[in-house]
Design a protein around this motif. Structure first.
Motif, mmCIF file in Angstrom:
data_model
loop_
_atom_site.group_PDB
_atom_site.id
_atom_site.type_symbol
_atom_site.label_atom_id
_atom_site.label_comp_id
_atom_site.label_asym_id
_atom_site.label_seq_id
_atom_site.Cartn_x
_atom_site.Cartn_y
_atom_site.Cartn_z
ATOM 1 N N UNK A 279 108.649 -28.877 27.611
ATOM 2 C CA UNK A 279 109.557 -29.294 28.678
ATOM 3 C C UNK A 279 108.794 -29.945 29.822
ATOM 4 N N UNK A 280 107.640 -29.381 30.173
ATOM 5 C CA UNK A 280 106.826 -29.978 31.234
ATOM 6 C C UNK A 280 106.295 -31.342 30.810
ATOM 7 N N UNK A 351 94.647 -44.194 41.138
ATOM 8 C CA UNK A 351 93.259 -43.866 40.799
ATOM 9 C C UNK A 351 92.688 -42.811 41.733
ATOM 10 N N UNK A 352 92.990 -42.936 43.031
ATOM 11 C CA UNK A 352 92.468 -41.945 43.980
ATOM 12 C C UNK A 352 93.092 -40.580 43.721
ATOM 13 N N UNK A 353 94.396 -40.580 43.477
ATOM 14 C CA UNK A 353 95.075 -39.314 43.218
ATOM 15 C C UNK A 353 94.581 -38.691 41.914
ATOM 16 N N UNK A 354 94.231 -39.523 40.926
ATOM 17 C CA UNK A 354 93.705 -38.967 39.678
ATOM 18 C C UNK A 354 92.385 -38.248 39.925
ATOM 19 N N UNK A 355 91.513 -38.890 40.740
ATOM 20 C CA UNK A 355 90.207 -38.285 41.003
ATOM 21 C C UNK A 355 90.334 -36.937 41.702
ATOM 22 N N UNK A 356 91.332 -36.787 42.549
ATOM 23 C CA UNK A 356 91.428 -35.564 43.352
ATOM 24 C C UNK A 356 92.522 -34.599 42.882
ATOM 25 N N UNK A 357 93.540 -35.131 42.200
ATOM 26 C CA UNK A 357 94.645 -34.270 41.755
ATOM 27 C C UNK A 357 94.983 -34.485 40.279
ATOM 28 N N UNK A 358 94.064 -35.089 39.541
ATOM 29 C CA UNK A 358 94.348 -35.428 38.142
ATOM 30 C C UNK A 358 94.579 -34.236 37.237
ATOM 31 N N UNK A 359 94.147 -33.054 37.665
ATOM 32 C CA UNK A 359 94.343 -31.851 36.845
ATOM 33 C C UNK A 359 95.507 -31.001 37.370
ATOM 34 N N UNK A 360 96.486 -31.659 38.004
ATOM 35 C CA UNK A 360 97.686 -30.957 38.460
ATOM 36 C C UNK A 360 98.900 -31.497 37.721
ATOM 37 N N UNK A 361 99.925 -30.662 37.635
ATOM 38 C CA UNK A 361 101.162 -31.133 37.019
ATOM 39 C C UNK A 361 101.830 -32.186 37.902
#
Length: 369
Positions: A279-280, A351-361
């Motif tokens: 579902x996620x 790209x910036x958000x991936x580097x800092x939050x890429x491991x978040x849902x």
């Protein structure tokens, strides 16, 4: 001296190449040829093959008598054998697997012996003549380098394929933590590798904690293997169905299948993690929140990514009847939202958000197509 130097260089290259760089491919070839009936020993295999190739070189040069500038050419058949052993494709486990090496290798060796024998007779006087020692050393080292490069280029260098084989190796030995360490820093992930990671997380009960630590490019399909036999290896969807304790009906999609076995109680406990994760992955937050309410008690602590998803859900549905979310996660989510506003360019922001939050849902929900 050249015999010793060339022999030492070849032995080092052969062992490192087989044991370090092509160990997974060599194990796959062994498994395919032995039908899984014998145990693969990587160190022993690399040593035995290297010794056999040294003997092959000795036999070839006993026949040809190459010396001087071209002494190292006697290793060509041995390097060709290394090429044949490691030029393995994804069809290695299929019954229709085809390789040109069974006929090409003997042909190339016979052609080499014939040409080398003729040239040896033609240039016998020149080869027997004493010459500059450093020139002979450099010439033979160049030949060894060229043959090594040829072998590397011929062998399988597909890192995704190597990662899949490595992950399967650890799965077969129930080493699930090692499965999750395979290619963990890479942004490349095939569907097969993604499904293997899902199985490893399910076995360790960490799907809700680790799912989005890895790239997810396939939605809920990534929890299962493709039906294409050229894309799967030893593990298939039957392996997943055995883990879940149930099989889907004909034509039933993955999410409906998982919902059915969870609500009917016909699947094993890991089915719930598969269902919620599907579902996620499909960004179906409404059904996810409903399932969380059905399967978790209010006092239960949700896994990491489930809590992130619930924060996102309750932010979208401000009239939600669910309990208030974790204040720590809500603070992190507000920081995430603030950072999104700092970059006007869509690609730069992603790209910036991936580097800092890429491991978040949250990043997956906003940016992963």
């Amino acid at each position: 001296m050249m015999i010793v130097v060339c022999g030492l260089l070849f032995s080092i290259f052969s062992f490192v190449y087989l044991y370090v760089f092509q160990r997974e491919v060599l194990e796959a070839l062994h498994y395919s040829l032995a039908h899984g009936k014998t145990q693969f020993a990587p160190v022993t295999s690399a040593v035995v093959i290297t010794l056999m190739l040294l003997l092959l070189r000795w036999g070839i040069n006993s026949l040809l008598g190459l010396k001087g500038y071209v002494r190292a050419l006697s290793y060509l058949p041995s390097f060709l054998v290394l090429c044949a052993l490691t030029d393995i494709g994804r069809d290695v486990y299929t019954s229709g697997s085809y390789s040109c090496w069974p006929w090409l290798l003997p042909l190339l060796v016979m052609l080499f012996v014939g040409v080398a024998y003729w040239l040896r007779k033609t240039f016998r006087v020149y080869l027997n003549k004493e010459d500059n020692a450093m020139g002979i050393v450099n010439g033979n080292l160049f030949i060894m380098l060229a043959l090594s490069l040829m072998t590397v280029l011929c062998g399988n260098t597909d890192r995704i394929f190597h990662h899949e084989l490595q992950a399967e190796h650890y799965m077969l030995h129930d080493d699930y933590d090692s499965v999750l360490r395979v290619g963990e820093k890479s942004l490349d992930a095939s569907r097969t590798l993604t499904a293997l990671r899902g199985m490893a997380m399910a076995h360790t009960g960490m799907m809700g904690e680790k799912l989005f630590d890895y790239p997810q490019y396939y939605g809920s399909d990534g929890l299962f293997f493709t039906d294409d036999s050229l894309q799967t290896l030893r593990y298939t969807n039957d392996s997943v169905f055995c883990l879940l304790g149930a099989k889907p009906c004909q034509g039933e999609n993955w999410t409906d299948f998982l919902r059915h076995i969870c609500y009917n109680g016909t699947g094993k406990f890991v089915s719930l993690d598969y269902y919620l994760s599907s579902l996620l992955l499909d960004k179906n937050l409404d059904e996810f929140a409903e399932a969380v309410n059905d399967f978790y008690a209010p006092e239960d602590t949700l896994p990491h990514f489930y809590r992130e998803a619930m924060v996102l859900y309750q932010t979208i549905h401000t009239d939600s009847v669910f309990a208030d979310c974790d204040s720590v996660y809500m603070t992190s989510f507000r920081g995430y939202c603030e950072k999104k506003k700092e970059y006007p360019g869509a690609e730069e922001r992603k790209n910036w958000m991936r580097r800092h939050y890429g491991n978040t849902y949250w990043w997956y929900f906003d940016y992963q197509n």
